[in-house]
Design a protein around this motif. Structure first.
Motif, short mmCIF file in Angstrom:
data_model
loop_
_atom_site.label_atom_id
_atom_site.label_comp_id
_atom_site.label_asym_id
_atom_site.label_seq_id
_atom_site.Cartn_x
_atom_site.Cartn_y
_atom_site.Cartn_z
N THR B 38 0.84 -1.20 0.00
CA THR B 38 0.00 0.00 0.00
C THR B 38 0.87 1.26 0.00
O THR B 38 2.06 1.20 0.29
N VAL B 39 0.27 2.39 -0.31
CA VAL B 39 0.98 3.68 -0.36
C VAL B 39 1.14 4.22 1.05
O VAL B 39 0.14 4.42 1.76
N ARG B 40 2.40 4.46 1.46
CA ARG B 40 2.68 5.10 2.76
C ARG B 40 2.57 6.62 2.62
O ARG B 40 2.79 7.17 1.54
N ASP B 41 2.30 7.29 3.76
CA ASP B 41 2.23 8.75 3.72
C ASP B 41 3.58 9.40 4.01
O ASP B 41 3.66 10.60 4.25
N ASN B 43 8.16 8.85 3.15
CA ASN B 43 9.25 8.08 2.55
C ASN B 43 10.53 8.89 2.64
O ASN B 43 10.54 10.08 2.31
N MET B 51 1.04 9.87 -5.19
CA MET B 51 2.04 9.10 -5.93
C MET B 51 1.54 8.83 -7.34
O MET B 51 0.33 8.70 -7.55
N LEU B 89 -2.14 7.58 -7.33
CA LEU B 89 -2.55 6.87 -6.12
C LEU B 89 -2.36 7.79 -4.93
O LEU B 89 -1.56 8.72 -4.97
N PRO B 91 -2.07 8.00 -0.37
CA PRO B 91 -1.77 7.22 0.83
C PRO B 91 -2.98 6.36 1.23
O PRO B 91 -4.12 6.81 1.13
N ILE B 95 -1.42 -0.84 -3.86
CA ILE B 95 -0.58 -0.74 -5.08
C ILE B 95 -0.45 -2.10 -5.76
O ILE B 95 -0.62 -2.22 -6.96
N LYS B 127 8.03 4.92 -9.48
CA LYS B 127 7.16 5.71 -8.61
C LYS B 127 7.64 7.15 -8.56
O LYS B 127 8.83 7.39 -8.32
N GLU B 129 6.70 10.51 -6.31
CA GLU B 129 5.88 10.89 -5.16
C GLU B 129 5.85 12.40 -5.00
O GLU B 129 6.82 13.10 -5.32
#
Lengths: 84, 161
Positions: B38-41, B43, B51, B89, B91, B95, B127, B129
């Motif tokens: 999954t998309v983290r908030d 990085n 993203m 996408l 957060p 994915i 990706k 972001e």
């Protein structure tokens, strides 16, 4: 001379556009194609510069720079992959 | 009709539906293992508000098909399904999905991890972001190459040149 169809992705696509083509002497390699593109000058010389992390795929399979090109091949350059 | 093993799509996916499809396809299945990325908030020390995922149409599908073939050679699998989303996408969004089925759990657990390690370093996705200071392309991780090396596959995706 053999014509090679080019594709670029991610940061390379942003700098060079999604597609291109280049003519090279028969028997040229992927590394020589990269050098020929670098010789075009900026922006190619910047984003494909030696020392930059650039990966290549020949006819949609990951390849190394010694791979030999043939007329009509599809050659892609892109940064390290970051999926998943 | 048989479900294709690989899907690259902008739409979301449903884990339960994919597990059910693998179970229904084969009464010899005794174990199903899955992974959802999954998309983290955040990085690399920055907040991530969005993203964008790019792929190489044609090559991406082919590369993942070959990875599944390799998983079938290495493990005693009954079925496999990989879905990877592309496009914009946020957060919390899903994915990637890997689901594998086997007669017993050991092979399913291993094959699921193998496929994710392989996909992370060898499948053409990129990706980008959005952070408070602007959009940036995500850097590949050397630790992902190390994860693949555990399976005896040497990759140098994240190497500096």
């Amino acid at each position: 001379m053999p014509t090679i169809r080019l594709k670029f992705f991610a940061s390379l696509r942003e700098a060079l556009g999604p597609t291109g083509q280049i003519e090279l002497p028969a028997g040229s390699t992927v590394g020589q194609a990269r050098d020929a593109l670098i010789a075009l000058g900026a922006p190619h010389s910047e984003v494909l510069a030696r020392g930059r992390a650039v990966r290549a795929a020949l006819n949609q399979t990951l390849c190394d720079e010694p791979a030999v090109l043939s007329d009509g091949d599809e050659l892609a350059f892109f940064p390290p992959v970051t999926g998943g | 009709m048989t479900t294709p093993r690989v899907a690259i799509q902008t739409a979301d996916f449903d884990l339960s539906a994919e597990v059910l499809a693998l179970r229904n396809a084969d009464p010899g299945v005794g174990a199903v293992a899955s992974f959802v990325g999954t998309v983290r908030d955040n990085n690399d020390g920055a907040g991530v508000s969005a993203m964008e995922l790019e792929h190489y149409p044609g090559m991406t599908e082919k590369a993942i098909e070959q990875m599944i073939d390799e998983a079938f050679r290495r493990f005693d699998l009954r079925g496999a399904r990989v879905i990877h989303r592309v496009g914009p996408l946020l957060p919390r969004d899903q994915i990637v999905l890997v689901v594998v089925s086997s007669a017993h759990r050991g092979q399913a657990f291993q094959a699921c991890e193998f496929l994710m390690d392989y996909l992370k370093t060898q499948a053409p996705f990129w990706k980008k972001e959005t952070t408070p200071t602007g959009a940036r392309w995500v850097d590949a991780r050397v630790s992902d190459d190390a994860a693949l090396a555990r399976w005896g596959i040497q990759g140098s995706n994240a190497a500096s040149a």
